[in-house]
Scaffold this motif. Structure first.
Motif, PDB file in Angstrom:
ATOM      1  N   UNK A  43      28.067  11.008 -76.402  1.00  0.00           N
ATOM      2  CA  UNK A  43      29.260  10.802 -75.584  1.00  0.00           C
ATOM      3  C   UNK A  43      28.902  10.774 -74.108  1.00  0.00           C
ATOM      4  N   UNK A  44      29.792  10.235 -73.302  1.00  0.00           N
ATOM      5  CA  UNK A  44      29.596  10.207 -71.868  1.00  0.00           C
ATOM      6  C   UNK A  44      29.863  11.592 -71.282  1.00  0.00           C
ATOM      7  N   UNK A  45      29.283  11.808 -70.097  1.00  0.00           N
ATOM      8  CA  UNK A  45      29.532  13.071 -69.404  1.00  0.00           C
ATOM      9  C   UNK A  45      31.008  13.149 -69.025  1.00  0.00           C
ATOM     10  N   UNK A  46      31.599  14.327 -69.272  1.00  0.00           N
ATOM     11  CA  UNK A  46      33.040  14.518 -69.107  1.00  0.00           C
ATOM     12  C   UNK A  46      33.333  15.539 -68.009  1.00  0.00           C
ATOM     13  N   UNK A  47      34.197  15.192 -67.085  1.00  0.00           N
ATOM     14  CA  UNK A  47      34.640  16.129 -66.055  1.00  0.00           C
ATOM     15  C   UNK A  47      35.506  17.208 -66.695  1.00  0.00           C
ATOM     16  N   UNK A  48      35.316  18.475 -66.270  1.00  0.00           N
ATOM     17  CA  UNK A  48      36.111  19.575 -66.796  1.00  0.00           C
ATOM     18  C   UNK A  48      36.968  20.249 -65.740  1.00  0.00           C
ATOM     19  N   UNK A  49      36.352  20.631 -64.621  1.00  0.00           N
ATOM     20  CA  UNK A  49      37.077  21.433 -63.641  1.00  0.00           C
ATOM     21  C   UNK A  49      36.388  21.355 -62.292  1.00  0.00           C
ATOM     22  N   UNK A  50      37.169  21.576 -61.237  1.00  0.00           N
ATOM     23  CA  UNK A  50      36.607  21.614 -59.895  1.00  0.00           C
ATOM     24  C   UNK A  50      37.341  22.643 -59.047  1.00  0.00           C
ATOM     25  N   UNK A  51      36.634  23.131 -58.021  1.00  0.00           N
ATOM     26  CA  UNK A  51      37.212  24.093 -57.082  1.00  0.00           C
ATOM     27  C   UNK A  51      36.688  23.763 -55.690  1.00  0.00           C
ATOM     28  N   UNK A  52      37.552  23.832 -54.688  1.00  0.00           N
ATOM     29  CA  UNK A  52      37.075  23.517 -53.343  1.00  0.00           C
ATOM     30  C   UNK A  52      36.451  24.759 -52.706  1.00  0.00           C
ATOM     31  N   UNK A  53      35.926  24.591 -51.471  1.00  0.00           N
ATOM     32  CA  UNK A  53      35.134  25.672 -50.896  1.00  0.00           C
ATOM     33  C   UNK A  53      35.968  26.918 -50.628  1.00  0.00           C
ATOM     34  N   UNK A  59      41.344  22.098 -60.142  1.00  0.00           N
ATOM     35  CA  UNK A  59      41.882  21.017 -60.973  1.00  0.00           C
ATOM     36  C   UNK A  59      41.124  21.011 -62.281  1.00  0.00           C
ATOM     37  N   UNK A  60      41.847  20.779 -63.381  1.00  0.00           N
ATOM     38  CA  UNK A  60      41.247  20.816 -64.713  1.00  0.00           C
ATOM     39  C   UNK A  60      41.578  19.543 -65.483  1.00  0.00           C
ATOM     40  N   UNK A  61      40.668  19.177 -66.358  1.00  0.00           N
ATOM     41  CA  UNK A  61      40.968  18.104 -67.284  1.00  0.00           C
ATOM     42  C   UNK A  61      41.952  18.608 -68.322  1.00  0.00           C
ATOM     43  N   UNK A  62      42.683  17.700 -68.920  1.00  0.00           N
ATOM     44  CA  UNK A  62      43.660  18.082 -69.934  1.00  0.00           C
ATOM     45  C   UNK A  62      42.999  18.765 -71.123  1.00  0.00           C
ATOM     46  N   UNK A  63      41.747  18.411 -71.397  1.00  0.00           N
ATOM     47  CA  UNK A  63      41.069  18.941 -72.580  1.00  0.00           C
ATOM     48  C   UNK A  63      40.782  20.440 -72.462  1.00  0.00           C
ATOM     49  N   UNK A  64      40.748  20.978 -71.240  1.00  0.00           N
ATOM     50  CA  UNK A  64      40.415  22.395 -71.072  1.00  0.00           C
ATOM     51  C   UNK A  64      41.482  23.185 -70.337  1.00  0.00           C
ATOM     52  N   UNK A  65      42.495  22.518 -69.827  1.00  0.00           N
ATOM     53  CA  UNK A  65      43.545  23.190 -69.055  1.00  0.00           C
ATOM     54  C   UNK A  65      44.203  24.277 -69.905  1.00  0.00           C
ATOM     55  N   UNK A  66      44.324  25.462 -69.321  1.00  0.00           N
ATOM     56  CA  UNK A  66      44.913  26.588 -70.033  1.00  0.00           C
ATOM     57  C   UNK A  66      43.919  27.405 -70.831  1.00  0.00           C
ATOM     58  N   UNK A  79      29.217  29.973 -58.903  1.00  0.00           N
ATOM     59  CA  UNK A  79      30.451  29.430 -59.456  1.00  0.00           C
ATOM     60  C   UNK A  79      30.434  29.724 -60.950  1.00  0.00           C
ATOM     61  N   UNK A  80      31.597  30.010 -61.489  1.00  0.00           N
ATOM     62  CA  UNK A  80      31.696  30.405 -62.889  1.00  0.00           C
ATOM     63  C   UNK A  80      32.688  29.523 -63.620  1.00  0.00           C
ATOM     64  N   UNK A  96      26.715  22.122 -64.076  1.00  0.00           N
ATOM     65  CA  UNK A  96      27.296  22.489 -62.800  1.00  0.00           C
ATOM     66  C   UNK A  96      27.030  21.345 -61.819  1.00  0.00           C
ATOM     67  N   UNK A  97      27.955  21.122 -60.892  1.00  0.00           N
ATOM     68  CA  UNK A  97      27.805  20.029 -59.937  1.00  0.00           C
ATOM     69  C   UNK A  97      28.340  20.438 -58.573  1.00  0.00           C
ATOM     70  N   UNK A  98      27.803  19.793 -57.537  1.00  0.00           N
ATOM     71  CA  UNK A  98      28.228  20.078 -56.167  1.00  0.00           C
ATOM     72  C   UNK A  98      28.479  18.779 -55.431  1.00  0.00           C
ATOM     73  N   UNK A  99      29.496  18.810 -54.577  1.00  0.00           N
ATOM     74  CA  UNK A  99      29.823  17.643 -53.770  1.00  0.00           C
ATOM     75  C   UNK A  99      30.086  18.066 -52.337  1.00  0.00           C
ATOM     76  N   UNK A 100      29.573  17.266 -51.408  1.00  0.00           N
ATOM     77  CA  UNK A 100      29.798  17.558 -49.991  1.00  0.00           C
ATOM     78  C   UNK A 100      31.170  17.077 -49.527  1.00  0.00           C
ATOM     79  N   UNK A 101      31.860  16.370 -50.394  1.00  0.00           N
ATOM     80  CA  UNK A 101      33.218  15.929 -50.083  1.00  0.00           C
ATOM     81  C   UNK A 101      34.159  17.091 -50.403  1.00  0.00           C
ATOM     82  N   UNK A 102      35.287  17.142 -49.732  1.00  0.00           N
ATOM     83  CA  UNK A 102      36.190  18.274 -49.875  1.00  0.00           C
ATOM     84  C   UNK A 102      36.675  18.531 -51.287  1.00  0.00           C
ATOM     85  N   UNK A 103      36.888  17.466 -52.037  1.00  0.00           N
ATOM     86  CA  UNK A 103      37.316  17.584 -53.423  1.00  0.00           C
ATOM     87  C   UNK A 103      36.312  16.833 -54.294  1.00  0.00           C
ATOM     88  N   UNK A 104      35.746  17.523 -55.252  1.00  0.00           N
ATOM     89  CA  UNK A 104      34.731  16.915 -56.115  1.00  0.00           C
ATOM     90  C   UNK A 104      35.386  15.993 -57.147  1.00  0.00           C
TER      91      UNK A 104
END
Length: 122
Positions: A43-53, A59-66, A79-80, A96-104
């Motif tokens: 399968x392709x890599x799937x986004x799960x969740x992100x948090x800003x600094x 923000x969460x994907x529907x597959x893991x929200x809740x 980060x946990x 785990x991933x990091x982005x220099x943009x405000x929202x990953x």
């Protein structure tokens, strides 16, 4: 350059919990939005969740929200991902991933960890 090292993966029964951690080193951790992704075999890599600094935005994907909760400790450069009510379909390598943009987002990741395996048995 930012180095990311995940830990906390393993084998767990369905309905159980795991807490993944990601330790960051290198450039100032608090300058980066952080996120978690996963990739299951075939399968392709799937986004799960992100948090800003500042931890003011998550923000969460529907597959893991809740079920999953992302958090970060800027003092400890970590980060946990708390994962509850795990299902067999959650089995994957978690990154785990990091982005220099405000929202990953999937498109603006600058750095990736090497991944940690999570296996959920039925």
């Amino acid at each position: 350059q930012v180095q990311l090292v995940e830990s906390g993966g393993g084998l767990v029964q369905a309905g159980g919990s795991l807490r993944l951690s990601c330790a960051a080193s290198g450039r100032t951790f608090r300058n980066y939005a952080m996120g978690w992704f996963r990739q299951a075999p075939g399968k392709e890599r799937e986004f799960l969740a992100t948090i800003n600094w500042s931890r003011s935005f998550t923000f969460y994907s529907d597959s893991v929200k809740g079920r999953f909760t992302i958090s970060r400790d800027n003092a400890k450069n970590t980060v946990h991902l708390q994962m509850n009510s795990l299902k067999p379909e959650d089995t994957a390598v978690y990154y785990c991933a990091a982005s220099s943009v405000g929202v990953l987002t999937t498109q603006n990741v600058n750095y990736w960890g090497q991944g940690t395996q999570v296996t959920v048995s039925s």
